[in-house]
Design an enzyme around this catalytic site. Structure first.
Site, PDB file in Angstrom:
ATOM      1  CB  SER A 148      -0.949  -0.043   1.200  1.00  0.00           C
ATOM      2  OG  SER A 148      -2.013   0.855   1.030  1.00  0.00           O
ATOM      3  CG  ASP A 278      -6.986  -3.528  -3.410  1.00  0.00           C
ATOM      4  OD1 ASP A 278      -7.701  -2.769  -2.744  1.00  0.00           O
ATOM      5  OD2 ASP A 278      -5.742  -3.487  -3.378  1.00  0.00           O
ATOM      6  CG  HIS A 306      -5.676  -2.606   0.145  1.00  0.00           C
ATOM      7  ND1 HIS A 306      -4.963  -2.268  -0.990  1.00  0.00           N
ATOM      8  CD2 HIS A 306      -5.129  -1.877   1.166  1.00  0.00           C
ATOM      9  CE1 HIS A 306      -4.041  -1.369  -0.684  1.00  0.00           C
ATOM     10  NE2 HIS A 306      -4.111  -1.133   0.619  1.00  0.00           N
TER      11      HIS A 306
END
Length: 337
Positions: A148, A278, A306
């Protein structure tokens, strides 16, 4: 029954009751304390040791296991509002003789938080480089892993400090434009239009908002008790003002597409892992990276959102190990040729 035996059972029962009652009290009254104890125990069980490193007056907090050896060390960069312990679920499935380093990102957990610091993606990459130099991790090229926000930083690091690393793993990285808006991006747009941008879905302040965030970040539906949700919120609330500032910084034009702007400079073998479902960062980003990085290996995980590290820790660990083994094999073949 013999009186002594009866007394023994009474004493044993009382002895067992004390820790049980303490656990129940902690769960009901101080769930955040229980969460901290949980991470402490898990680190201890996995052999991860916490250390601090200083660069001038700046302090980095990190955990590590193993020592540098013939295989590359692995440095892991966590995502927005997380901390070094988020990697423990993957550490569990990695060999104990691998040298692993998990660092708290700038401003997070035990690493220095300063109002004067540069929290842009490039600013964070510079801080991580300072950390690497502090612990002399770059004596030999290492493998860099980021997820991320940490994936955005890792990609920029690979572009800016190519001599430091031998390979790269990006897990659902931020910093890329997308042809398809994710659920999270749509929510942000709605909040901007209604002038409620302070209600960022990734910064919960109630158990209900925490439950919504977990649903947003994960395809797998975890049944989390209300008390644990409260504990997770209690741990985060003191930091929420910083998280809002940080989010606005990394969502700003300077950082929003940092990985995209630097991906053509990434020359090391790169692995991209992305959850197909995601809802935070659209999976189409994997295609963007694959088209720009020459030696790019892409893996799309079915039935995964995610939070790849939490949802598929064993699979993720195996993919990283297989990638490193492949690179080692290729390197050995080159030397023999």
């Amino acid at each position: 029954m013999d009186l002594d035996v009866l007394n023994m059972f009474v004493i044993a029962g009382g002895t067992l009751a004390i820790p049980i009652l303490a656990f129940v009290a902690s769960f009901l009254l101080w769930p955040s304390a229980l969460i901290r104890i949980y991470y402490w125990y898990w680190r201890r069980a996995l052999g991860m040791q916490v250390r601090y490193a200083n660069y001038d007056d700046y302090q980095f907090c990190y955990s590590y296991r193993g020592r540098p050896g013939y295989r590359p060390s692995i440095l892991m960069l966590h995502g927005f509002s997380a901390h070094k312990d988020m990697w423990l679920s993957i550490v569990k499935f990695l060999p104990k003789n691998l040298h692993l380093v998990c660092v708290d990102m700038p401003g997070h957990e035990g690493t220095t938080r300063s109002a004067l610091d540069d929290y842009s993606i490039s600013g964070q990459a510079k801080r991580i480089h300072q950390f690497v130099e502090c612990i002399k991790l770059n004596r030999r090229p290492f493998h860099l892993v980021g997820t991320s926000m940490g994936g955005n930083v890792a990609g920029v690091y690979a572009a800016q400090y190519p001599e430091d690393i031998c390979s790269l793993t990006l897990i659902c990285p931020a910093g890329l434009p997308s042809t398809t808006d994710s659920k999270f991006i749509k929510q942000l747009r709605e909040l901007q239009e209604s002038d409620r941008i302070d209600r960022i879905p990734l910064i919960p302040s109630t158990p209900e908002e925490m439950a919504d965030m977990l649903k947003l970040c994960s395809y797998v539906r975890f049944k989390v008790p209300q008390q644990i949700l409260q504990g997770l919120v209690d741990v985060r609330i003191p930091h929420n003002d910083f998280y809002r500032k940080l989010f606005l910084e990394i969502a700003d034009e300077k950082s929003r597409h940092s990985l995209h702007e630097n991906m053509s400079k990434i020359k090391v073998p790169t692995q991209v892992i992305w959850g197909k479902q995601d809802q935070v960062l659209d999976v189409s980003g994997a295609t963007v990276l694959a088209s720009a990085i020459p030696d790019c290996h892409t893996y799309i995980l079915e039935n995964c959102g995610h939070s790849v590290v939490v949802e598929r820790p064993r699979k993720t660990a195996n993919l990283i190990l297989e990638f490193l083994a492949l690179l080692h094999s290729m390197d050995s073949n080159k030397k023999q040729a």
